[in-house]
Design a protein around this motif. Structure first.
Motif, PDB file in Angstrom:
ATOM      1  N   PRO A   1      59.253  50.092  57.299  1.00  0.00           N
ATOM      2  CA  PRO A   1      58.188  51.092  57.476  1.00  0.00           C
ATOM      3  C   PRO A   1      57.185  51.104  56.331  1.00  0.00           C
ATOM      4  N   ALA A   2      57.656  50.764  55.113  1.00  0.00           N
ATOM      5  CA  ALA A   2      56.726  50.732  53.976  1.00  0.00           C
ATOM      6  C   ALA A   2      55.739  49.578  54.114  1.00  0.00           C
ATOM      7  N   SER A   3      56.198  48.440  54.648  1.00  0.00           N
ATOM      8  CA  SER A   3      55.339  47.260  54.708  1.00  0.00           C
ATOM      9  C   SER A   3      54.252  47.363  55.769  1.00  0.00           C
ATOM     10  N   ILE A   4      54.440  48.197  56.790  1.00  0.00           N
ATOM     11  CA  ILE A   4      53.425  48.309  57.844  1.00  0.00           C
ATOM     12  C   ILE A   4      52.486  49.489  57.616  1.00  0.00           C
ATOM     13  N   ARG A   5      52.668  50.213  56.518  1.00  0.00           N
ATOM     14  CA  ARG A   5      51.695  51.258  56.171  1.00  0.00           C
ATOM     15  C   ARG A   5      50.377  50.587  55.828  1.00  0.00           C
ATOM     16  N   ILE A   6      49.288  51.126  56.327  1.00  0.00           N
ATOM     17  CA  ILE A   6      48.000  50.470  56.167  1.00  0.00           C
ATOM     18  C   ILE A   6      47.601  50.368  54.705  1.00  0.00           C
ATOM     19  N   ASN A   7      47.935  51.360  53.888  1.00  0.00           N
ATOM     20  CA  ASN A   7      47.594  51.280  52.470  1.00  0.00           C
ATOM     21  C   ASN A   7      48.347  50.147  51.784  1.00  0.00           C
ATOM     22  N   THR A   8      49.599  49.947  52.186  1.00  0.00           N
ATOM     23  CA  THR A   8      50.378  48.844  51.627  1.00  0.00           C
ATOM     24  C   THR A   8      49.808  47.507  52.070  1.00  0.00           C
ATOM     25  N   VAL A   9      49.427  47.410  53.338  1.00  0.00           N
ATOM     26  CA  VAL A   9      48.838  46.169  53.845  1.00  0.00           C
ATOM     27  C   VAL A   9      47.556  45.832  53.088  1.00  0.00           C
ATOM     28  N   LEU A  10      46.687  46.817  52.914  1.00  0.00           N
ATOM     29  CA  LEU A  10      45.428  46.585  52.209  1.00  0.00           C
ATOM     30  C   LEU A  10      45.670  46.258  50.737  1.00  0.00           C
ATOM     31  N   LYS A  11      46.641  46.925  50.127  1.00  0.00           N
ATOM     32  CA  LYS A  11      46.944  46.639  48.720  1.00  0.00           C
ATOM     33  C   LYS A  11      47.417  45.208  48.549  1.00  0.00           C
ATOM     34  N   ASP A  12      48.294  44.742  49.434  1.00  0.00           N
ATOM     35  CA  ASP A  12      48.805  43.378  49.327  1.00  0.00           C
ATOM     36  C   ASP A  12      47.682  42.354  49.505  1.00  0.00           C
ATOM     37  N   ILE A  13      46.806  42.594  50.488  1.00  0.00           N
ATOM     38  CA  ILE A  13      45.695  41.660  50.698  1.00  0.00           C
ATOM     39  C   ILE A  13      44.744  41.692  49.513  1.00  0.00           C
ATOM     40  N   GLY A  14      44.391  42.896  49.047  1.00  0.00           N
ATOM     41  CA  GLY A  14      43.447  43.020  47.940  1.00  0.00           C
ATOM     42  C   GLY A  14      43.963  42.402  46.660  1.00  0.00           C
ATOM     43  N   LYS A  15      45.232  42.657  46.328  1.00  0.00           N
ATOM     44  CA  LYS A  15      45.795  42.086  45.096  1.00  0.00           C
ATOM     45  C   LYS A  15      45.856  40.566  45.168  1.00  0.00           C
ATOM     46  N   ARG A  16      46.231  40.048  46.325  1.00  0.00           N
ATOM     47  CA  ARG A  16      46.279  38.588  46.458  1.00  0.00           C
ATOM     48  C   ARG A  16      44.884  37.992  46.358  1.00  0.00           C
ATOM     49  N   LEU A  17      43.892  38.647  46.954  1.00  0.00           N
ATOM     50  CA  LEU A  17      42.518  38.160  46.882  1.00  0.00           C
ATOM     51  C   LEU A  17      42.028  38.128  45.437  1.00  0.00           C
ATOM     52  N   ILE A  18      42.268  39.199  44.686  1.00  0.00           N
ATOM     53  CA  ILE A  18      41.825  39.247  43.286  1.00  0.00           C
ATOM     54  C   ILE A  18      42.560  38.202  42.457  1.00  0.00           C
ATOM     55  N   ARG A  19      43.860  38.031  42.709  1.00  0.00           N
ATOM     56  CA  ARG A  19      44.627  37.012  41.978  1.00  0.00           C
ATOM     57  C   ARG A  19      44.094  35.618  42.281  1.00  0.00           C
ATOM     58  N   ASP A  20      43.781  35.351  43.551  1.00  0.00           N
ATOM     59  CA  ASP A  20      43.269  34.029  43.912  1.00  0.00           C
ATOM     60  C   ASP A  20      41.883  33.793  43.323  1.00  0.00           C
ATOM     61  N   ILE A  21      41.074  34.838  43.234  1.00  0.00           N
ATOM     62  CA  ILE A  21      39.752  34.693  42.608  1.00  0.00           C
ATOM     63  C   ILE A  21      39.897  34.305  41.142  1.00  0.00           C
ATOM     64  N   LYS A  22      40.813  34.955  40.441  1.00  0.00           N
ATOM     65  CA  LYS A  22      41.032  34.628  39.027  1.00  0.00           C
ATOM     66  C   LYS A  22      41.551  33.209  38.856  1.00  0.00           C
ATOM     67  N   ASP A  23      42.413  32.772  39.767  1.00  0.00           N
ATOM     68  CA  ASP A  23      42.947  31.410  39.674  1.00  0.00           C
ATOM     69  C   ASP A  23      41.881  30.371  39.992  1.00  0.00           C
ATOM     70  N   ARG A  24      41.059  30.651  40.974  1.00  0.00           N
ATOM     71  CA  ARG A  24      40.056  29.660  41.395  1.00  0.00           C
ATOM     72  C   ARG A  24      38.864  29.618  40.455  1.00  0.00           C
ATOM     73  N   TYR A  25      38.452  30.782  39.941  1.00  0.00           N
ATOM     74  CA  TYR A  25      37.304  30.853  39.035  1.00  0.00           C
ATOM     75  C   TYR A  25      37.739  31.470  37.704  1.00  0.00           C
ATOM     76  N   PRO A  26      38.402  30.717  36.846  1.00  0.00           N
ATOM     77  CA  PRO A  26      38.940  31.300  35.602  1.00  0.00           C
ATOM     78  C   PRO A  26      37.893  31.571  34.530  1.00  0.00           C
ATOM     79  N   SER A  27      36.717  30.939  34.631  1.00  0.00           N
ATOM     80  CA  SER A  27      35.718  31.050  33.564  1.00  0.00           C
ATOM     81  C   SER A  27      34.849  32.289  33.761  1.00  0.00           C
ATOM     82  N   GLU A  28      34.813  33.132  32.740  1.00  0.00           N
ATOM     83  CA  GLU A  28      33.943  34.305  32.763  1.00  0.00           C
ATOM     84  C   GLU A  28      32.721  34.005  31.907  1.00  0.00           C
ATOM     85  N   ILE A  29      31.766  33.268  32.487  1.00  0.00           N
ATOM     86  CA  ILE A  29      30.563  32.877  31.760  1.00  0.00           C
ATOM     87  C   ILE A  29      29.350  33.277  32.570  1.00  0.00           C
ATOM     88  N   GLU A  30      28.191  33.013  32.010  1.00  0.00           N
ATOM     89  CA  GLU A  30      26.967  33.369  32.697  1.00  0.00           C
ATOM     90  C   GLU A  30      26.839  32.591  34.004  1.00  0.00           C
TER      91      GLU A  30
END
Length: 447
Positions: free
Chosen positions: A177-206
């Protein structure tokens, strides 16, 4: 070949058969090991502890029968609950979320625990014999002891596994029941998206403008389906070996079929061998995956938001939560150098040139994609502007700030077709405040 192997591993990772099969194999061989220990007197120390209560053959057989029967029954129930939860989530939040639940390790390992315990108990119960039973082999017949056998150590291991399985069942009943809560679903997708962005684009430059790709001889695809993995290692090896330049013309997640150009090769004439090796670097399947595809995760957030804002559901709060995570992801993108491809680490851009995605691409793919649904709801429209403002705080270029401002203004223009009266006045007031802050930020960057 490497891309295809990785694609096969991804399919295994999203299956419900791998871990149950693995745990069953482990239980199978563990049963032989513990029976061997029992036959060689490893459980004789049981008699020195009265509180262990050494079992008789009838008691051992009954205990193992109960464990085996209950485990296979629980496994069936767990599988049914999992399928029901997956059907509910994919039906309400979107069919693309089916992969997320299939990859859930909590569900896979819970099912594997019950099936593994069942296999172990089944393998142990077959060797339990009463003292009055006939010998099962010539070795038993010639032995000086009675043929009765109760594997005490094996029985203890089976009981420990059963107790552990009960704990796993309690965890599973909470996890589903915890995994199908919409807030949990969105949190899992959002955290994975942010993690993948950091992995794919590690450089914080101009910010750097996307560079133009080299023009060359086109190499066409040989398969049909969605690109789920691009093998950049092999592409880089081919480019270095032949001193060539490979310009990739497709992205991970694109649908390809024969006659679609996947790369353009320059610096060398492409023969059949080189073309086949390059085409083999693109693994295709019948569905998109999030392995190298940031847009796949963005599309999941967009789909949830648009479904929530549809007239049949009318749930703006779910859409607002999706926009919050989208804003956090866009904020990460706003502060990073986007001039590289997925898993392209130390490769020379002059050798392997990915199809670059600039900041405007991600703004349009995320907030631009959900704009039409957001514009129909006052609350969601205002939060849309707030989420864009939060994303702008990390931008380090005036161009990216301007893109965010243009997206907010476009949404307000579209909202004028749906909102009237005080709702529209409030939204326009939010836009005025937003533009003031954005102008100050732009002036600060230009100063």
């Amino acid at each position: 070949m490497i891309a295809r192997i990785r694609s096969a591993l991804l399919s295994i990772n999203a299956s419900y058969w791998f871990y149950p099969a693995l745990f069953s194999a482990i239980a199978f061989f563990l049963s032989f090991f513990t029976i061997y220990l029992d036959r060689n007197g490893a459980a004789d120390w049981f008699t020195t502890y009265e509180w262990l209560h050494v079992s008789r053959p009838n008691g051992a057989r009954t205990t193992l029968t109960v464990i085996a029967g209950s485990m296979i029954g629980v496994a069936s129930t767990v599988f049914s609950i999992t399928i029901a939860a997956v059907a509910y989530a994919s039906g309400n939040y979107g069919p693309r979320l089916l992969t997320n639940f299939m990859e859930d390790k909590g569900n896979q390992l819970s099912l594997a625990t019950f099936i593994g315990t069942f296999v172990y108990a089944l393998m142990i119960i077959r060797v339990v014999r009463d003292e009055d039973e006939r010998a099962a082999s010539a070795i038993d017949a010639s032995a000086s002891v009675l043929p009765g056998f109760t594997p005490q150590l094996s029985l203890l291991v089976a009981m420990v596994l059963a107790i552990f399985a009960v704990a796993v069942l309690v965890y599973f009943l909470h996890h589903i029941p915890a995994s199908i809560r919409i807030n949990t679903v969105l949190k899992d997708i959002g955290k994975r998206l942010i993690r993948d962005i950091k992995d794919r684009y590690p450089s914080e430059i101009e910010e750097r403008e996307p560079r133009e790709q080299a023009q060359g001889e086109p190499i066409i695809a040989t398969g049909k389906g969605y690109i789920d993995i691009i093998d950049f290692d092999t592409l880089d090896e081919v480019a270095r070996e032949h001193e060539a330049t490979i310009a990739i013309k497709v992205r991970t997640g694109d649908f390809i079929h024969p006659n679609v150009t996947i790369v353009e090769l320059s610096g060398i004439e492409a023969d059949d061998k080189i073309s086949a090796k390059i085409a083999d670097c693109f693994s295709v399947s019948g569905m998109r995956t999030a392995t190298q595809d940031l847009e796949y995760l963005i599309d999941e957030l967009v789909e949830i938001a648009l479904r929530a804002l549809s007239p049949g559901i009318n749930d703006p709060f779910t859409a607002i939560t999706a926009m919050h995570w989208m804003g956090a992801a866009l904020a990460e993108l706003g502060s990073r150098d986007l001039d590289r491809g997925p898993e392209q680490e130390d490769y020379d851009w002059d050798r392997v040139q990915p199809l670059s995605d600039d900041f405007s691409h991600y703004v349009e793919r995320s907030f631009g994609a959900m704009r039409s649904g957001v514009a129909t709801n006052r609350m969601a429209a205002i939060k849309f502007i707030h989420a864009l403002f939060a994303a702008s705080t990390s931008c380090r270029s005036e161009r990216r700030l301007r893109l965010i401002s243009e997206e907010a203004e476009t949404m307000v223009r579209q909202a004028r077709y749906h909102l009237v009266g005080p709702s529209m006045e409030e939204l326009e007031a939010s836009l005025v405040e937003f533009n003031k802050v954005m102008d100050n930020s732009s002036n600060a960057l230009l100063a």
